[in-house]
Design a protein around this motif. Structure first.
Motif, short mmCIF file in Angstrom:
data_model
loop_
_atom_site.label_atom_id
_atom_site.label_comp_id
_atom_site.label_asym_id
_atom_site.label_seq_id
_atom_site.Cartn_x
_atom_site.Cartn_y
_atom_site.Cartn_z
N TYR A 249 -8.86 6.97 9.00
CA TYR A 249 -7.76 7.46 8.89
C TYR A 249 -7.04 6.69 7.83
N ILE A 250 -7.21 5.68 7.46
CA ILE A 250 -6.25 4.88 6.34
C ILE A 250 -6.91 5.10 4.98
N PHE A 251 -5.85 4.65 3.83
CA PHE A 251 -6.14 4.66 2.43
C PHE A 251 -7.23 3.72 2.27
N LEU A 252 -8.27 3.99 1.69
CA LEU A 252 -9.25 3.12 1.25
C LEU A 252 -9.54 3.40 -0.47
N PRO A 253 -9.10 2.69 -1.24
CA PRO A 253 -9.28 2.72 -2.70
C PRO A 253 -10.67 2.99 -3.26
N ASN A 254 -11.85 2.45 -2.38
CA ASN A 254 -12.92 2.46 -2.98
C ASN A 254 -13.58 3.84 -2.79
N LYS A 255 -13.05 4.64 -2.17
CA LYS A 255 -13.38 5.96 -1.66
C LYS A 255 -12.66 7.08 -2.31
N VAL A 256 -13.35 8.36 -2.35
CA VAL A 256 -12.71 9.50 -2.83
C VAL A 256 -12.06 10.17 -1.50
N GLN A 257 -10.92 10.01 -1.60
CA GLN A 257 -10.29 10.71 -0.44
C GLN A 257 -8.88 11.77 -0.57
N GLU B 131 0.81 -1.19 -0.14
CA GLU B 131 -0.08 -0.10 0.06
C GLU B 131 0.76 1.31 0.07
N PRO B 132 0.33 2.34 -0.41
CA PRO B 132 1.02 3.61 -0.35
C PRO B 132 1.71 3.98 0.77
N ALA C 31 -5.85 13.55 2.00
CA ALA C 31 -4.84 13.16 2.73
C ALA C 31 -5.30 12.09 3.55
N VAL C 32 -4.47 11.12 3.88
CA VAL C 32 -4.73 9.93 4.67
C VAL C 32 -3.41 9.59 5.67
N TRP C 33 -3.60 8.81 6.51
CA TRP C 33 -2.41 8.47 7.65
C TRP C 33 -1.66 7.16 6.96
N THR C 34 -0.47 7.65 6.55
CA THR C 34 0.62 6.25 6.36
C THR C 34 1.89 6.68 6.90
N TRP C 35 2.55 5.72 7.13
CA TRP C 35 4.01 6.12 7.77
C TRP C 35 4.86 7.17 7.18
N ARG C 36 4.63 7.23 5.88
CA ARG C 36 5.52 8.39 5.24
C ARG C 36 4.81 9.60 5.36
N SER C 37 3.26 9.78 5.36
CA SER C 37 2.89 10.95 5.80
C SER C 37 2.97 11.26 7.25
N ALA C 38 3.22 10.31 8.27
CA ALA C 38 3.33 10.68 9.73
C ALA C 38 4.66 11.34 9.94
N GLU C 39 5.38 10.94 8.98
CA GLU C 39 6.98 11.49 9.00
C GLU C 39 6.63 13.13 8.98
#
Length: 357
Positions: free
Chosen positions: A208-216, A34-35, A218-226
């Motif tokens: 919080y998380i990436f959901l490919p079936n929804k239009v989103q 996942e991203p 920004a989401v929480w990933t370990w990259r975006s957390a940094e």
């Protein structure tokens, strides 16, 4: 090697992927996940473990000239490829090339890199790959719906590894060693569903998380957390509203709003000097969020055995859960674990609380 099976999928951790890549340089590994799961971050791990010149190539944004261009050789009336120096192949020494987002590369770029996937005489243009060189590709999962594709004849030349999304306990030691703000660490520790995967099921309402079936957005990933951590470290340079807006644009509105509460807890904590000077009487936070911020802040602030001794006196007045959170995190902190295990109050606590560890 320990792997995990999720439904009909077998996944590996980032550490397991690194072991495979270093042990088997003759294989061409395709890392999918996942991203924001940290696939590209393995490039630095591989560089440190091998000492090879390492290049990360953003294949999705490359043109053919970024890899190599044909140049005329007048004497022979032929063309010879001039390789981009960023590949490091002109040195003749083994290299580690991370073909980042190769599964999104334009066809000409993909075609130029494809001979590197061969097991017999892998090459780039007309230059053979130095023996022992490492080639790693990264891409997203097909189910992520972000445009990744790989033709059948290419799939037959790679070893595909699905990278499991790091859990919060797996991420926290890395975060402690890489200057992630204690507030971000504390928030993640208290909101562990931020590390869930949409592929696990039952996550349709996870804010919080990436959901490919929804239009989103920004989401929480370990990259975006940094990147969110970078903002919080510098929050004294802009307004609270500016910080909230920037966090929302980095990790999403739900995570940003929740993080704001942790920031307020941080601003109301007992001053560090008071904890150091009077660990037996300094106030212990009552709110769970404040306790989390206090514990993860201490990981960053404790610099020597004297300070750790004072903080151990202080934290032993809190619930055992928080003592355990702090001591486990410190024991895994690569930059401070040697200091911790030569501090008597810390080692005594570990001996007396083995059942909690």
């Amino acid at each position: 090697m320990t792997t995990s099976v999720v439904s009909d999928r077998i996944t590996v951790t980032l550490a397991e992927a690194a072991d495979l890549i270093v042990a088997c340089p003759e294989n061409r590994f395709l890392l999918q996940g996942e991203p924001g799961t940290g696939k590209t971050s393995l490039a630095e791990v591989i560089r440190q473990r091998t000492g090879f010149y390492t290049a990360v190539l953003d294949c999705g944004a490359m043109d053919i000239g970024d890899a190599a261009i044909p140049m005329p050789v007048n004497d022979t009336k032929t063309l010879e490829y001039y390789l981009n120096s960023i590949l490091g192949l002109h040195t003749g020494e083994p290299v580690a090339l991370f073909l980042d987002e190769l599964t999104k590369a334009p066809p000409p770029v993909f075609g130029m890199f494809h001979p590197l996937l061969e097991s017999y005489k892998p090459r780039m243009g007309n230059r053979l790959l130095p023996k022992g060189s490492i080639i790693v590709m990264t891409g997203n999962l097909d189910s992520d719906g972000v445009g990744d594709s790989l033709l059948a004849h290419s799939k037959m030349r790679v070893t595909k590894l699905e990278i499991s999304k790091p859990t919060v306990p797996e991420w926290l030691p890395w975060a402690a060693d890489n200057n992630i703000h204690p507030i971000v660490m504390a928030w993640a520790d208290r909101n562990r569903d931020c590390a869930a995967s949409y592929r696990d099921g039952g996550q349709d309402n996870n804010p919080y998380i990436f959901l490919p079936n929804k239009v989103q957005g920004a989401v929480w990933t370990w990259r975006s957390a940094e990147r969110c951590s970078n903002l919080i470290w510098k929050r004294d340079k802009f307004s609270a509203n500016g910080l909230l807006a920037a966090m929302a644009g980095t990790v999403g509105t739900a995570a940003a709003t929740s993080l704001s509460a942790f920031i307020r807890h941080s601003d109301s904590l007992t001053p560090w000097k008071e904890i150091m000077d009077a660990p037996t009487t300094a106030a212990i936070p009552e709110h769970q969020g404040a306790l989390a911020v206090m514990v993860f802040s201490a990981l960053e602030r404790v610099q020597n055995k004297e300070e750790l001794t004072s903080f151990m006196t202080y934290i032993k007045r809190a619930d055992p859960e928080w003592q355990c959170v702090f001591c486990i995190a410190l024991a895994k902190h690569q930059k401070k674990q040697s200091m911790a295990f030569t501090c008597k109050p810390f080692t005594v606590w570990c001996a007396e609380n083995q059942d909690l560890l």
